[in-house]
Design a protein around this motif. Structure first.
Motif, PDB file in Angstrom:
ATOM      1  N   GLU A   1      58.268  48.135  41.873  1.00 34.66           N
ATOM      2  CA  GLU A   1      58.334  48.768  43.190  1.00 34.66           C
ATOM      3  C   GLU A   1      59.501  48.208  44.003  1.00 34.66           C
ATOM      4  OE1 GLU A   1      54.545  48.137  44.968  1.00 34.66           O
ATOM      5  OE2 GLU A   1      53.640  49.897  44.028  1.00 34.66           O
ATOM      6  N   ILE A   2      59.696  46.899  43.918  1.00 32.95           N
ATOM      7  CA  ILE A   2      60.804  46.273  44.647  1.00 32.95           C
ATOM      8  C   ILE A   2      62.140  46.723  44.070  1.00 32.95           C
ATOM      9  CG2 ILE A   2      61.939  44.051  45.064  1.00 32.95           C
ATOM     10  CD1 ILE A   2      59.179  42.846  45.405  1.00 32.95           C
ATOM     11  N   ALA A   3      62.230  46.799  42.732  1.00 36.91           N
ATOM     12  CA  ALA A   3      63.454  47.273  42.089  1.00 36.91           C
ATOM     13  C   ALA A   3      63.729  48.720  42.475  1.00 36.91           C
ATOM     14  CB  ALA A   3      63.345  47.135  40.574  1.00 36.91           C
ATOM     15  N   GLY A   4      62.666  49.487  42.690  1.00 37.17           N
ATOM     16  CA  GLY A   4      62.833  50.862  43.137  1.00 37.17           C
ATOM     17  C   GLY A   4      63.489  50.954  44.501  1.00 37.17           C
ATOM     18  N   GLN A   5      63.333  49.918  45.318  1.00 35.36           N
ATOM     19  CA  GLN A   5      64.006  49.856  46.619  1.00 35.36           C
ATOM     20  C   GLN A   5      65.468  49.443  46.486  1.00 35.36           C
ATOM     21  OE1 GLN A   5      62.348  50.699  49.625  1.00 35.36           O
ATOM     22  NE2 GLN A   5      60.843  51.399  48.104  1.00 35.36           N
ATOM     23  N   GLY A   6      65.838  48.930  45.303  1.00 32.91           N
ATOM     24  CA  GLY A   6      67.218  48.496  45.076  1.00 32.91           C
ATOM     25  C   GLY A   6      67.516  47.085  45.513  1.00 32.91           C
ATOM     26  N   TRP A   7      66.503  46.336  45.963  1.00 36.71           N
ATOM     27  CA  TRP A   7      66.766  45.006  46.519  1.00 36.71           C
ATOM     28  C   TRP A   7      67.316  44.006  45.502  1.00 36.71           C
ATOM     29  CZ3 TRP A   7      61.503  44.726  49.571  1.00 36.71           C
ATOM     30  CH2 TRP A   7      61.551  45.655  50.612  1.00 36.71           C
ATOM     31  N   PRO A   8      66.793  43.924  44.274  1.00 35.98           N
ATOM     32  CA  PRO A   8      67.371  42.940  43.347  1.00 35.98           C
ATOM     33  C   PRO A   8      68.858  43.173  43.095  1.00 35.98           C
ATOM     34  CG  PRO A   8      65.259  43.734  42.531  1.00 35.98           C
ATOM     35  CD  PRO A   8      65.627  44.606  43.688  1.00 35.98           C
ATOM     36  N   ALA A   9      69.283  44.432  43.108  1.00 39.20           N
ATOM     37  CA  ALA A   9      70.676  44.771  42.816  1.00 39.20           C
ATOM     38  C   ALA A   9      71.524  44.869  44.077  1.00 39.20           C
ATOM     39  CB  ALA A   9      70.725  46.095  42.054  1.00 39.20           C
ATOM     40  N   LEU A  10      71.029  44.350  45.176  1.00 41.10           N
ATOM     41  CA  LEU A  10      71.706  44.525  46.450  1.00 41.10           C
ATOM     42  C   LEU A  10      73.108  43.919  46.453  1.00 41.10           C
ATOM     43  CD1 LEU A  10      69.867  44.326  49.814  1.00 41.10           C
ATOM     44  CD2 LEU A  10      72.079  43.231  49.605  1.00 41.10           C
ATOM     45  N   LEU A  11      73.283  42.759  45.824  1.00 42.84           N
ATOM     46  CA  LEU A  11      74.582  42.080  45.817  1.00 42.84           C
ATOM     47  C   LEU A  11      75.416  42.408  44.582  1.00 42.84           C
ATOM     48  CD1 LEU A  11      73.449  38.526  47.019  1.00 42.84           C
ATOM     49  CD2 LEU A  11      74.646  40.261  48.364  1.00 42.84           C
ATOM     50  N   ALA A  12      74.830  43.114  43.618  1.00 40.20           N
ATOM     51  CA  ALA A  12      75.533  43.432  42.378  1.00 40.20           C
ATOM     52  C   ALA A  12      76.589  44.513  42.638  1.00 40.20           C
ATOM     53  CB  ALA A  12      74.547  43.898  41.308  1.00 40.20           C
ATOM     54  N   PRO A  13      77.696  44.508  41.872  1.00 43.83           N
ATOM     55  CA  PRO A  13      78.774  45.475  42.103  1.00 43.83           C
ATOM     56  C   PRO A  13      78.354  46.896  41.746  1.00 43.83           C
ATOM     57  CG  PRO A  13      79.224  44.160  40.144  1.00 43.83           C
ATOM     58  CD  PRO A  13      78.030  43.543  40.800  1.00 43.83           C
ATOM     59  N   PRO A  14      78.890  47.896  42.447  1.00 44.45           N
ATOM     60  CA  PRO A  14      78.514  49.285  42.170  1.00 44.45           C
ATOM     61  C   PRO A  14      78.847  49.740  40.753  1.00 44.45           C
ATOM     62  CG  PRO A  14      79.630  49.107  44.288  1.00 44.45           C
ATOM     63  CD  PRO A  14      79.774  47.780  43.614  1.00 44.45           C
ATOM     64  N   ASP A  15      79.950  49.220  40.170  1.00 43.24           N
ATOM     65  CA  ASP A  15      80.314  49.650  38.820  1.00 43.24           C
ATOM     66  C   ASP A  15      79.375  49.096  37.758  1.00 43.24           C
ATOM     67  OD1 ASP A  15      81.058  47.026  39.001  1.00 43.24           O
ATOM     68  OD2 ASP A  15      83.124  47.310  38.341  1.00 43.24           O
ATOM     69  N   GLN A  16      78.431  48.219  38.169  1.00 50.79           N
ATOM     70  CA  GLN A  16      77.411  47.704  37.260  1.00 50.79           C
ATOM     71  C   GLN A  16      76.017  48.153  37.716  1.00 50.79           C
ATOM     72  OE1 GLN A  16      77.890  45.995  34.491  1.00 50.79           O
ATOM     73  NE2 GLN A  16      80.109  45.749  34.657  1.00 50.79           N
ATOM     74  N   ASP A  17      75.972  49.313  38.366  1.00 50.46           N
ATOM     75  CA  ASP A  17      74.723  49.911  38.854  1.00 50.46           C
ATOM     76  C   ASP A  17      74.100  49.146  40.015  1.00 50.46           C
ATOM     77  OD1 ASP A  17      74.876  51.946  36.953  1.00 50.46           O
ATOM     78  OD2 ASP A  17      73.842  50.734  35.446  1.00 50.46           O
ATOM     79  N   GLY A  18      74.875  48.303  40.673  1.00 47.61           N
ATOM     80  CA  GLY A  18      74.376  47.600  41.842  1.00 47.61           C
ATOM     81  C   GLY A  18      74.659  48.382  43.119  1.00 47.61           C
ATOM     82  N   LEU A  19      74.181  47.857  44.242  1.00 46.60           N
ATOM     83  CA  LEU A  19      74.405  48.513  45.533  1.00 46.60           C
ATOM     84  C   LEU A  19      75.714  48.089  46.183  1.00 46.60           C
ATOM     85  CD1 LEU A  19      70.839  48.435  47.161  1.00 46.60           C
ATOM     86  CD2 LEU A  19      71.892  50.189  45.736  1.00 46.60           C
ATOM     87  N   GLY A  20      76.250  46.926  45.775  1.00 40.76           N
ATOM     88  CA  GLY A  20      77.528  46.483  46.313  1.00 40.76           C
ATOM     89  C   GLY A  20      77.509  46.154  47.791  1.00 40.76           C
ATOM     90  N   LEU A  21      76.349  45.747  48.308  1.00 42.91           N
ATOM     91  CA  LEU A  21      76.257  45.379  49.717  1.00 42.91           C
ATOM     92  C   LEU A  21      76.557  43.893  49.882  1.00 42.91           C
ATOM     93  CD1 LEU A  21      73.103  47.462  50.698  1.00 42.91           C
ATOM     94  CD2 LEU A  21      75.506  48.041  51.057  1.00 42.91           C
ATOM     95  N   GLY A  22      76.434  43.402  51.097  1.00 44.13           N
ATOM     96  CA  GLY A  22      76.826  42.034  51.382  1.00 44.13           C
ATOM     97  C   GLY A  22      75.661  41.119  51.684  1.00 44.13           C
ATOM     98  N   MET A  23      76.002  39.892  52.022  1.00 44.98           N
ATOM     99  CA  MET A  23      74.989  38.891  52.329  1.00 44.98           C
ATOM    100  C   MET A  23      74.244  39.211  53.627  1.00 44.98           C
ATOM    101  SD  MET A  23      74.364  36.406  50.235  1.00 44.98           S
ATOM    102  CE  MET A  23      73.767  35.098  51.308  1.00 44.98           C
ATOM    103  N   ARG A  24      74.872  39.977  54.518  1.00 46.81           N
ATOM    104  CA  ARG A  24      74.162  40.362  55.749  1.00 46.81           C
ATOM    105  C   ARG A  24      72.938  41.200  55.403  1.00 46.81           C
ATOM    106  NH1 ARG A  24      71.465  40.477  59.485  1.00 46.81           N
ATOM    107  NH2 ARG A  24      71.879  41.138  61.610  1.00 46.81           N
ATOM    108  N   GLU A  25      73.090  42.137  54.478  1.00 53.73           N
ATOM    109  CA  GLU A  25      71.954  42.954  54.055  1.00 53.73           C
ATOM    110  C   GLU A  25      70.950  42.129  53.262  1.00 53.73           C
ATOM    111  OE1 GLU A  25      75.212  45.535  55.225  1.00 53.73           O
ATOM    112  OE2 GLU A  25      75.131  43.887  53.801  1.00 53.73           O
ATOM    113  N   ALA A  26      71.451  41.222  52.421  1.00 55.39           N
ATOM    114  CA  ALA A  26      70.552  40.353  51.653  1.00 55.39           C
ATOM    115  C   ALA A  26      69.742  39.457  52.583  1.00 55.39           C
ATOM    116  CB  ALA A  26      71.360  39.506  50.668  1.00 55.39           C
ATOM    117  N   TRP A  27      70.359  38.977  53.660  1.00 55.83           N
ATOM    118  CA  TRP A  27      69.650  38.156  54.658  1.00 55.83           C
ATOM    119  C   TRP A  27      68.505  38.953  55.269  1.00 55.83           C
ATOM    120  CZ3 TRP A  27      70.323  33.174  56.780  1.00 55.83           C
ATOM    121  CH2 TRP A  27      69.632  32.935  57.976  1.00 55.83           C
ATOM    122  N   ILE A  28      68.736  40.221  55.588  1.00 57.40           N
ATOM    123  CA  ILE A  28      67.703  41.063  56.192  1.00 57.40           C
ATOM    124  C   ILE A  28      66.504  41.195  55.263  1.00 57.40           C
ATOM    125  CG2 ILE A  28      67.187  43.449  56.861  1.00 57.40           C
ATOM    126  CD1 ILE A  28      70.067  43.605  57.945  1.00 57.40           C
TER     127      ILE A  28
END
Length: 346
Positions: A46-73
């Protein structure tokens, strides 16, 4: 550098809090140590469905490519709801696993975590060779990271270990004297990757600690408004309301320090080394005090199993111990004095 949240970040915060309030209420956190692996994995999906584990991962590797500000939230929301999964550790390691390339063992581990098919407990190797594992449980393998050189990080996959309710009953832990290593991978990384990994983990643990302490403070304030003695709310007494106000200000100071640190991290600012030292220092001091005062406001009720205040206190104390086990308060102060250069302090 603008520290105000963007509209997207406010939406992420609202979504994270609503999701965790619905899918991970405190009743779920209380039963964390007794959950079977299948229930934990379903929760991770369920958490992976929200995309949170991949939040800092690069987009070209199926990640969200967001930053530490979003990870902090997200980490702060996880602390507010006492999430019983090692989300922060997996978020921090995932970009390094993805950087290993499209093939190889590390890439397979990364793909499984992002897809929700697996997750890893966080194994910290002690100087005597033993391992302290957070998020342990039957069927849950642990991942430990070592610095081998300036450009090499070694990842060791440890065998599953049954978890037990330690200081924090909402996060199963284990201590293994001689951990069984199932597999290991040496990753060639860019210089400074190890320091970036540790800094990210310290910041996200600080966010989680502040989330738990903030929930404890909110619970204490609500109790102070409702509990009445001598025909008036106990929160009307200066001894209580002034203490709660001081706790709020201390937590707000720590929160601002953390937001400044993650913003500097995302911007690649030269001050990031020094900025990232204030957040864990202030978070531990403010978080401990706020959670301990929440118990005092609740009186004898605060230490009972029925009251959630003691659960927040134990989460805060565990995270504080984890932060200070890596970098003590004295070392943080010395590094700040030296301008953020850890090598000078060492």
């Amino acid at each position: 550098m603008d520290l105000h949240p963007t509209e997207d970040q406010r939406m992420l915060e609202d979504a994270a809090r609503r999701f965790l309030a619905d899918r991970h209420p405190l009743g779920v956190a209380r039963a964390a140590a007794d959950k079977p692996f299948e229930a934990r994995l379903a929760q991770w999906r369920e958490i992976a469905g929200q995309g949170w584990p991949a939040l800092l991962a690069p987009p070209d590797q199926d990640g969200l490519g967001l930053g530490m500000r979003e990870a902090w939230i997200v980490a702060e929301a996880a602390g507010r709801h006492l999430l019983s999964l090692p989300l922060a550790a997996n978020m921090v390691l995932l970009p390094t696993l993805c950087a290993a390339g499209a093939a190889g063992q590390a890439a397979q581990w990364a793909g499984a975590v992002m897809a929700g098919d697996d997750y890893f407990a966080d194994a910290a190797i002690r100087p005597d060779g033993s391992a302290f594992i957070e998020g342990a449980g039957a069927g849950v393998r642990a991942l430990a990271a070592h610095r081998v050189g300036d450009a090499v990080v070694r990842l060791e996959l440890h065998a599953p270990t049954p978890g037990a309710a330690g200081l924090d009953p909402t996060m199963p832990v284990a201590r293994i004297v001689q951990p069984e290593v199932l597999d290991s991978v040496d990753l060639e990384v860019a210089p400074g990757t190890w320091e970036r990994l540790r800094t990210r983990l310290r910041l996200l643990r600080s966010a989680e600690l502040l989330g738990a302490a903030s929930s404890a403070l909110e619970m204490a304030a609500a109790h102070a408004r409702e509990r009445r003695q001598f025909d008036r709310a106990i929160g009307a007494n200066q001894a209580i309301k002034h203490r709660l106000a001081e706790d709020w200000m201390a937590l707000d100071d720590a929160q601002l320090a953390g937001v400044a640190a993650v913003a500097a991290h995302d911007a690649g600012a030269a001050s990031v080394g020094r900025d990232s030292l204030f957040a864990p220092l202030l978070a531990v001091e403010a978080g401990r005090r706020a959670a301990q005062n929440a118990i005092q406001v609740h009186g004898a009720l605060g230490v009972t199993w029925e009251c959630d205040a003691h659960l927040y206190l134990k989460r805060v104390l565990r995270l504080a111990a984890a932060l200070q086990a890596e970098v003590s308060r004295a070392e943080l102060l010395e590094r700040i004095w030296e301008g953020g250069d850890g090598r000078k302090a060492a």
